[in-house]
Design a protein around this motif. Structure first.
Motif, mmCIF file in Angstrom:
data_model
loop_
_atom_site.group_PDB
_atom_site.id
_atom_site.type_symbol
_atom_site.label_atom_id
_atom_site.label_comp_id
_atom_site.label_asym_id
_atom_site.label_seq_id
_atom_site.Cartn_x
_atom_site.Cartn_y
_atom_site.Cartn_z
ATOM 1 N N ARG A 43 0.817 -1.205 0.000
ATOM 2 C CA ARG A 43 0.000 0.000 0.000
ATOM 3 C C ARG A 43 0.854 1.260 0.000
ATOM 4 O O ARG A 43 0.610 2.212 -0.751
ATOM 5 N N LEU A 75 2.559 1.709 -3.344
ATOM 6 C CA LEU A 75 1.619 2.198 -4.345
ATOM 7 C C LEU A 75 1.234 3.646 -4.078
ATOM 8 O O LEU A 75 1.084 4.463 -5.006
ATOM 9 N N SER A 76 1.091 4.012 -2.810
ATOM 10 C CA SER A 76 0.791 5.399 -2.464
ATOM 11 C C SER A 76 1.917 6.322 -2.856
ATOM 12 O O SER A 76 1.706 7.452 -3.310
ATOM 13 N N ALA A 92 1.557 6.825 -6.534
ATOM 14 C CA ALA A 92 0.336 7.510 -6.961
ATOM 15 C C ALA A 92 0.290 8.944 -6.484
ATOM 16 O O ALA A 92 -0.066 9.856 -7.231
ATOM 17 N N LEU A 93 0.642 9.144 -5.189
ATOM 18 C CA LEU A 93 0.536 10.481 -4.598
ATOM 19 C C LEU A 93 1.858 11.210 -4.524
ATOM 20 O O LEU A 93 1.888 12.431 -4.437
ATOM 21 N N GLU A 117 -8.349 1.838 0.697
ATOM 22 C CA GLU A 117 -7.176 2.655 0.352
ATOM 23 C C GLU A 117 -6.616 2.258 -1.005
ATOM 24 O O GLU A 117 -6.227 3.118 -1.816
ATOM 25 N N ASN A 170 -8.859 3.699 -3.675
ATOM 26 C CA ASN A 170 -8.605 5.138 -3.877
ATOM 27 C C ASN A 170 -7.328 5.370 -4.707
ATOM 28 O O ASN A 170 -7.281 6.239 -5.592
ATOM 29 N N LEU A 171 -6.306 4.614 -4.356
ATOM 30 C CA LEU A 171 -5.050 4.770 -5.093
ATOM 31 C C LEU A 171 -5.211 4.358 -6.552
ATOM 32 O O LEU A 171 -4.664 4.996 -7.463
ATOM 33 N N ARG A 182 -6.916 7.065 -8.448
ATOM 34 C CA ARG A 182 -6.007 8.195 -8.722
ATOM 35 C C ARG A 182 -5.056 7.865 -9.877
ATOM 36 O O ARG A 182 -4.760 8.702 -10.723
ATOM 37 N N LEU A 183 -4.575 6.602 -9.891
ATOM 38 C CA LEU A 183 -3.665 6.213 -10.971
ATOM 39 C C LEU A 183 -4.378 6.117 -12.309
ATOM 40 O O LEU A 183 -3.757 6.270 -13.367
#
Length: 935
Positions: free
Chosen positions: A856, A859-860, A863-864, A921, A924-925, A928-929
């Protein structure tokens, strides 16, 4: 046990918990060496917040800036770096901050420094590093310092950016005025450019028409006017215009050159014709003078006839050769015919005289008057020609006989002619000649008898009275004149203040006037006075004349030394003597020769002939060296012409050799006076043609470079307008880049640099978009296989509940083929479920939770770009792994995402509660991607 003890007794800043280390860091004092060393170690901590806090505590601005690229997306890092560089935090001096700002390339950071810096120079330094017009417009509109706004507005040059600036700028009137003035200037420049192009086109048309026109008297003036007008236009012409201009120039110069050649040939023909006419005149004048001399000579001899015959032969030869070149004029031909007629008359008379010369001499010896008369009639000697001495004696003998016989009509006519000559002498005032002729005629005329002689006697008496009157008049005029001359010379002899030169000049003039009076009114007293005064003047001028003689001797020695120097120079002349130097020596020698004046009269003629011979030799040497130089210059012209016609040798090498030949031309002296200008014109014209080839080559090369840049501009525009919509369009980008590589190497100029920078930006943007599209495609694949993931979760729950584990078939769940990127992960998930023993231990659950959290966080991070504060240790660990993996092989962002999703599918068996805790979560990621920016 040892690890527990170490943990219990270790310093708090080394505690495993990041929050404990952060609290301990706040209590460390950087002024103490041990605590400063601890802060330096914490500056290398894996936790981003601890690392940032340690660097801020150490006030290590270079370290903070050097580490910032790794935390570019972290707002805390950005704010810290910005605050330190702007001078709001830390104690770094302004010079250090300026040196760091000069090396920055991050636009976001540079914009913040330009807006918030505590010093004007710092803000301007940050502004100088900004290159994007958007950033410059933002600074020009929103910066709080007027100088920064004005500097940013000054750097904006494109028309679109200026329009945008004019639209957005509201707070600074000067910025608005600058933008408006630049826009106006751009429009004016565009109009000016169009006007310049129109003027050049008009001049080109006029010049091309002029090049096709024939020569006229105003042709050269119009050509130079058009050339000046072309040079007056400041904007450079295009390649085609330059080529048309050079072609028209060559045509005009060819027309002028042809006319100059024809005019030069015509002038040379006229010069030769004039020279021939002068030569004819000289030859005719020589023959005419010789014939006139024979008419006024005392007697005619064989030498005179031989000389006349040789001169006639030379005249015939030269006249024929000159006539072959240029026919004589009518006047010259008439003079030539008359001179030949007189010559033939003279030669015929001489031939007749040769046949009777011996007979007439015998008749003279025998006093045979009848034979003499016959021989004279047979000879028929021309009246205008002086007779030979025997013929003259015979004529005199017959005249004397005619005097004895006054009734002879021929004698009376001869005496009458003599009286006419006597009267003519009286009219001219020739007293001496008239007096001698009177004394000779008076006895002859007084001896005449008869009525026929009375007119002669009466006329002689009248002319004698006129002669007496002329004698009295001369005496009347000469008497006062002699008295005046005596008074003048006595006054000159008594004058002691006049300079010797003036005295000598006046004395000579008075003596000359005294002698001109002859014997008119002469008396001994005046002659003695004049001679005595003259002797006194001679005695006074004796020292001056001695000094003058010494000066003349010195001048003579100077002239002799000058001749010796010139003779020494001419006896051993240098092989490479410069004719210009020799001309200078000749001119100086003439000046010195005039300076050494006067010289003794006895030696003046000899030294003059010597100097003339030396000067002739020197002029011959000058002409010889000038002719050698002319030969060398003709060779140089041939070399340049060969370079012009050479096609195999590179043009640059030919231009270099032509410049060397020009340098060689400058080192040579001057050719003969009439030939130097013609040689220089030919040499310069040939060099100009060669340099015109160079200019045309440069223009052609510039045109090719311009075409290359135009092609590159077209490719860049196509790339800019192309917006990829699928990840598979990477081949299109590679095709564009291959087309760009075919255009290399690119010319190095401002336009090329700007286009390359724009191309690099477009390529980065397209690659980023393709990467985002690939990531979105990967996320779409994940959403497509999400039912398979849920099936695995349900199968894991059944297996963990104690039921018999089983393998999931993707075709049954998805109804389609499983993507290749998830095949291995699917098989690992089935194998892990079948091999797992239930129930799971605490360590296994903890490991599953750690792996799930790690995926996670990873990946966050992708992505962020950032993670939560509680996940900082995992982020640091992932960053270290990514750095280690990047050393061996660079991985792209889509590849990392694929690996994460594959690992997420392969992770299991996992309890449903644990999955549900992180599932939201992950969703959401993924959302976003999956977002792709609009084109």
């Amino acid at each position: 046990m040892h690890g527990l003890l170490r943990r219990l007794f270790a310093p708090r800043w080394q505690h495993p918990d990041p929050e404990v280390r952060l609290k301990a860091l706040n209590q460390l004092d950087p002024q103490q060496p041990e605590q400063q060393q601890a802060l330096k170690q914490l500056a290398q901590d894996n936790d981003s917040a601890i690392q940032l806090a340690a660097l801020r505590a150490l006030d290590d601005l270079p370290g903070l800036v050097a580490t910032f690229p790794e935390h570019r997306q972290d707002d805390a890092w950005f704010n810290a770096v910005c605050q330190c560089l702007c001078g709001k935090e830390g104690h770094s001096d302004l010079q250090q901050r300026q040196n760091i700002v000069v090396k920055l390339t991050e636009p976001r950071l540079l914009n913040a420094i330009a807006l918030q810096g505590d010093n004007l120079d710092l803000r301007l330094s940050a502004l100088e590093q900004l290159t994007d017009d958007t950033d410059l417009i933002h600074q020009a509109c929103h910066n709080g310092v007027a100088a920064v706004r004005h500097q940013a507005a000054k750097r904006i040059e494109s028309e679109d950016s200026l329009k945008k600036l004019l639209k957005e700028a509201r707070r600074d009137r000067q910025v608005i005025r600058q933008a408006r003035e630049k826009l106006t200037q751009l429009r004016n420049d565009a109009e000016w450019l169009a006007d310049q192009q129109a003027q050049r086109e008009q001049l080109l048309k006029q010049l091309e028409q002029h090049a096709n026109a024939p020569w006229e008297p105003l042709y050269g003036g119009r050509f130079r006017h058009l050339e000046r007008e072309w040079e007056r236009i400041s904007h450079p012409p295009s390649v085609s215009q330059e080529q048309r201009f050079h072609q028209a120039m060559l045509s005009c110069r060819k027309t002028l050159h042809n006319h100059e050649t024809q005019e030069q040939a015509r002038q040379q023909s006229l010069t030769r014709r004039a020279e021939a006419e002068r030569t004819r005149d000289q030859l005719l004048e020589g023959l005419e003078e010789t014939l006139e001399g024979l008419a006024h000579a005392n007697e005619l001899t064989v030498q005179d006839i031989d000389s006349l015959r040789a001169q006639r032969q030379l005249l015939g030869q030269r006249w024929q050769s000159l006539s072959d070149q240029h026919p004589p004029s009518d006047t010259a031909q008439q003079r030539f015919s008359q001179a030949l007629l007189r010559y033939e008359q003279c030669m015929d008379a001489w031939q007749r005289w040769q046949t009777i010369s011996s007979d007439i001499e015998t008749a003279l010896a025998n006093h045979d008057h009848a034979a003499i008369t016959g021989y004279i009639k047979q000879c028929a000697w021309p009246k205008h020609l002086t007779p030979p001495e025997p013929l003259k004696q015979a004529t005199a003998l017959l005249a004397a006989k005619a005097t004895v016989k006054p009734s002879s009509t021929s004698s009376l006519n001869a005496l009458n002619a003599e009286l006419d000559n006597f009267e003519h002498l009286l009219e001219r005032g020739a007293f001496k000649s008239a007096s001698r002729l009177y004394q000779r005629l008076k006895p002859s005329i007084d001896a005449l008898t008869g009525d026929a002689s009375k007119p002669l006697k009466t006329r002689l008496k009248q002319l004698g009275a006129r002669l007496a009157e002329l004698r009295d008049w001369r005496g009347f005029v000469a008497g006062p004149k002699r008295e005046q001359l005596c008074a003048s010379i006595e006054a000159l002899a008594d004058d002691q203040h006049m300079a010797e030169v003036a005295v000598d000049r006046h004395h000579r003039q008075l003596v000359k006037e005294w002698k001109s009076l002859g014997d008119a009114a002469a008396n001994r007293e005046q002659s003695a006075r004049f001679r005595a005064a003259s002797d006194r003047i001679h005695e006074r001028l004796t020292p001056w004349r001695e000094q003058l003689n010494q000066e003349r001797e010195a001048n003579l020695r100077g002239r002799e030394a000058l001749c010796e120097q010139l003779e020494t120079l001419l006896d051993q002349p240098a092989e490479d003597a410069d004719p210009d130097v020799l001309r200078e020596i000749r001119d100086k020698a003439r000046h010195q020769w005039r300076h050494y004046s006067p010289v003794p009269r006895e030696q003046s003629e000899a030294i003059g002939r010597r100097f003339g011979a030396v000067r002739h030799r020197l002029q011959a040497l000058i002409d010889q060296r000038a002719e050698q130089i002319a030969t060398q210059k003709r060779t140089l012209i041939e070399h340049v012409q060969a370079l012009q016609n050479e096609t195999e040798e590179p043009l640059a090498a030919r231009i270099t050799r032509a410049k060397q030949l020009q340098q060689t031309w400058r080192t040579l002296g001057r050719a003969p006076k009439g030939e130097e200008q013609a040689l220089w014109k030919t040499f310069r014209h040939t060099c100009d043609q060669l340099f015109a080839q160079r200019d045309a080559h440069k223009q052609e090369q510039a045109a090719r470079q311009q075409q290359t840049l135009d092609k590159l501009q077209t490719i860049i525009d196509e790339m800019d307008s192309w917006q990829p919509t699928h990840a598979e369009e990477l081949t299109t980008l590679e095709t564009y880049l291959s087309h760009v590589s075919q255009l290399e190497p690119l010319p190095r100029n401002r336009r090329s640099d700007g286009m390359q920078r724009r191309l690099s930006g477009i390529v980065r943007a397209k690659r980023d978009r393709l990467s985002r599209l690939e990531v979105a495609h990967t996320v779409q694949l994940w959403h497509a296989v999400l039912p398979l993931v849920n099936a695995h979760i349900e199968a894991d729950q059944q297996a963990l509940a104690g039921e018999q584990p089983f393998a999931i078939d993707p075709k049954e769940v998805l109804g389609e083929r499983l993507p290749d990127i998830f095949k291995d992960a699917h098989q690992l998930r089935n194998q892990a479920r079948l091999a797992t023993s239930v129930p799971l231990s605490d360590d296994q659950l903890s490991e599953l939770e750690d792996n799930l959290s790690r995926l996670r966080v990873h990946l966050s991070l992708l992505a962020l770009g950032s993670v939560n504060q509680r996940d900082e240790p995992l982020r640091l660990a992932i960053q270290v792994e990514r750095l280690n993996e990047g050393i061996h092989k660079e991985r792209s962002r889509p590849d990392e995402i694929i690996d994460i999703l594959a690992s997420l599918m392969a992770l299991g068996p996992i309890p449903s509660a644990m999955w549900q805790k992180e599932a939201q979560e992950f969703d959401n990621l993924m959302s976003r991607l999956a977002r792709v920016p609009q084109p």
